[in-house]
Scaffold this active site. Structure first.
Site, mmCIF file in Angstrom:
data_model
loop_
_atom_site.group_PDB
_atom_site.id
_atom_site.type_symbol
_atom_site.label_atom_id
_atom_site.label_comp_id
_atom_site.label_asym_id
_atom_site.label_seq_id
_atom_site.Cartn_x
_atom_site.Cartn_y
_atom_site.Cartn_z
ATOM 1 N N CYS A 82 48.260 41.317 43.322
ATOM 2 C CA CYS A 82 49.084 40.213 42.800
ATOM 3 C C CYS A 82 50.174 40.747 41.872
ATOM 4 C CB CYS A 82 48.242 39.171 42.071
ATOM 5 S SG CYS A 82 47.060 38.355 43.127
ATOM 6 N N LYS A 84 36.039 36.842 34.605
ATOM 7 C CA LYS A 84 36.252 38.285 34.441
ATOM 8 C C LYS A 84 35.474 38.829 33.240
ATOM 9 C CE LYS A 84 40.972 38.017 36.262
ATOM 10 N NZ LYS A 84 40.910 38.606 37.597
ATOM 11 N N HIS A 99 51.201 40.349 36.387
ATOM 12 C CA HIS A 99 50.492 39.712 37.512
ATOM 13 C C HIS A 99 51.328 38.503 37.944
ATOM 14 C CE1 HIS A 99 47.281 37.267 39.375
ATOM 15 N NE2 HIS A 99 46.516 38.325 39.400
ATOM 16 N N ASP A 102 49.039 37.104 28.289
ATOM 17 C CA ASP A 102 48.109 37.011 29.405
ATOM 18 C C ASP A 102 46.940 37.944 29.076
ATOM 19 O OD1 ASP A 102 46.658 37.451 31.682
ATOM 20 O OD2 ASP A 102 48.379 37.806 32.993
ATOM 21 N N GLN A 160 42.910 40.530 31.299
ATOM 22 C CA GLN A 160 42.240 41.839 31.358
ATOM 23 C C GLN A 160 41.931 42.396 29.971
ATOM 24 O OE1 GLN A 160 41.092 43.011 34.100
ATOM 25 N NE2 GLN A 160 42.222 41.811 35.597
HETATM 26 N N1 PLP Z 1 46.642 37.950 34.851
HETATM 27 C C1 PLP Z 1 46.048 39.123 35.064
HETATM 28 C C2 PLP Z 1 46.507 40.329 34.288
HETATM 29 C C3 PLP Z 1 45.001 39.210 35.981
HETATM 30 O O1 PLP Z 1 44.403 40.386 36.188
HETATM 31 C C4 PLP Z 1 44.604 38.056 36.684
HETATM 32 C C5 PLP Z 1 43.549 38.133 37.708
HETATM 33 O O2 PLP Z 1 43.313 39.151 38.314
HETATM 34 C C6 PLP Z 1 45.235 36.848 36.398
HETATM 35 C C7 PLP Z 1 46.265 36.828 35.489
HETATM 36 C C8 PLP Z 1 44.838 35.585 37.092
HETATM 37 O O3 PLP Z 1 43.535 35.245 36.741
HETATM 38 P P1 PLP Z 1 42.793 34.040 37.493
HETATM 39 O O4 PLP Z 1 42.869 34.370 38.954
HETATM 40 O O5 PLP Z 1 41.404 34.088 36.950
HETATM 41 O O6 PLP Z 1 43.518 32.793 37.155
#
Ligand code: PLP
Length: 425
Positions: free
Chosen positions: A381, A241, A138, A215, A218
């Site tokens: 993203c 989430k 992401h 990260d 998910q």
């Molecule tokens: N990393 C992953 C794998 C994600 O799916 C997301 C959000 O969709 C993020 C990072 C970023 O999360 P946030 O927008 O809650 O900071």
């Protein structure tokens, strides 16, 4: 030896299969109709819905307890502080952190990774060092490292993955060396649903003296994540989430690494003593929580993790895998539909991206919306990953504990409607 402060769930609760149809009733938003059809919410990778216990906890906090924390000597402030710190203990238990102060409250995954890139990266990464990522990341787990690499004259390298996003562990092992400072990878891809072998990667990274940051945006919502068993150095995730409020998240770090780090945000609440020209920092975790934090959000997240633990993370995981596999099977059987990511029997969770021949994912999403089916369409993203897949965008359905097989059937019927509407079948 690993210390456990995980609490809420009994072993029985954690292994029983979940009853999604019953759990739906905990989520008031799901009872509504959208465009005259029952809402089918399949956009959980973007954000999950909130159970009544979390919504009630937020309202109750503001109605009965609201006060700033760690500063007051009055009753409300003491209660508010106790509730905030209790939430930290619950969240630490949820990920089996050895100590509550290894949990830093942030605004979310993006905030946590940025904090890490500044607070750990600027102090530890120097010219010629390497940061290993994948093309699956992401943007939130890519752009902060690009910026760190620019600031510190370091190099980003990308661990090979197959077209389904499966990491090549042998290639990864071959890339590690004395120049490797950091491995920063997803636990579960928000596009492909693929689950990365983070325990094996942590072992390999540590053998070469590198630090590994996961990260967990998910994974924390959907599967048991035990930071001690995985032996990861850092983990970031977002409350919104995982049945919790927006604007709250977590940066977990091993105590010795956090102790050695400088803060990333400076100001009130994070200091020990302030002189006119310089200051010293408070102990963990406070040195990383400058300013008034999202108190209600942290309390709501504490309630959310208790809720999830009460259902059982193993059951939530099994449910996501089962629905994900079902969706992959039925979508792959459809003419003109390509599912991206691992097969149904691969290491995957409940995120399913697909493209429909001759249809733009936005058009698919629009027709589905007309049927009350909420999915996401776009690059998610993950623009470099889109390029690797050879597409501009995908449609993405992503499940949570309240989704049912009937809803996946509804998704499939709606995709057929989209194909008929645009005359592609
Ligand atoms: N990393 C992953 C794998 C994600 O799916 C997301 C959000 O969709 C993020 C990072 C970023 O999360 P946030 O927008 O809650 O900071």
């Amino acid at each position: 030896m690993s210390t456990s402060i995980r609490g809420a769930a009994t072993p029985a609760a954690r292994t029983a299969p979940l009853d999604a149809a019953a759990l739906r009733r905990d989520f008031p938003i799901l009872a509504q109709e959208v465009r005259g059809k029952p809402l089918v919410y399949l956009d959980n990778a973007a954000t999950s819905q909130k159970p009544r216990v979390v919504i009630d906890a937020l309202r109750e906090y503001y109605e009965t307890t609201n006060a700033n924390i760690h500063r007051g000597i009055h009753d409300l402030s003491e209660k508010s502080t106790a509730a905030y710190e209790d939430a930290r203990v619950r969240v630490a238990g949820f990920i089996n952190a050895a100590r509550p102060h290894e949990v830093i409250f942030t605004r979310g995954t993006t905030d946590g990774i940025n904090m890490l890139a500044r607070a750990w990266g600027d102090a530890n990464v120097t010219s010629g060092n390497e940061i290993l990522l994948t093309e699956v990341e992401h943007h939130s787990n890519l752009v902060p490292w690009q910026e760190l690499a620019k600031r510190r004259d370091a190099r980003l390298r990308f661990i090979p993955t197959d077209p389904a996003g499966v990491i090549d562990l042998d290639a990864f092992a071959g890339m590690l060396g004395p120049q490797t400072k950091l491995v920063a990878v997803h636990h579960v891809s928000n596009v492909l649903g693929v689950i990365a072998p983070v325990a094996a990667m942590a072992r390999l990274a540590h053998e070469h003296g590198a630090v590994i940051a996961i990260d967990g945006a998910q994974s924390a919502p959907h599967m048991p994540v035990d930071v001690q068993a995985l032996d990861v150095d850092f983990l970031t995730f977002s409350g919104h989430k995982m049945a919790g409020p927006t604007g709250i998240g977590v940066l977990y770090g091993k105590e010795h690494l956090l102790e050695a780090m400088e803060p990333a945000h400076f100001g009130g609440s994070m200091i020990r003593a302030v002189e006119l020209e310089s200051s010293t920092w408070a102990d963990l975790p406070y040195k990383f929580e400058g300013g008034t934090p999202n108190i209600a959000g942290a309390i709501g997240l504490g309630v959310a993790v208790d809720y999830l633990d009460g259902i059982g993370m193993d059951a939530i995981d099994a449910h996501a895998r089962q629905l994900g596999a079902y969706a992959v099977n039925v979508l792959s059987d459809m003419p003109g539909v390509t599912v991206h990511g691992p097969d149904a029997d691969g290491e995957r969770g409940g995120v399913v991206s697909f493209t429909v021949e001759d249809l733009h994912p936005h058009d698919v999403g629009t027709v589905l919306d007309g049927e009350g089916v909420a999915i996401r369409a776009g690059h998610h993203c993950a623009q470099p990953l889109m390029r690797k897949l050879g597409v501009h965008a995908t449609a993405r359905a992503s499940v949570y504990l309240y989704n049912t097989t009937d809803e996946i059937d509804c998704l499939v019927e709606s995709v057929v409607k989209a194909q008929r509407f645009f005359g592609t079948v």
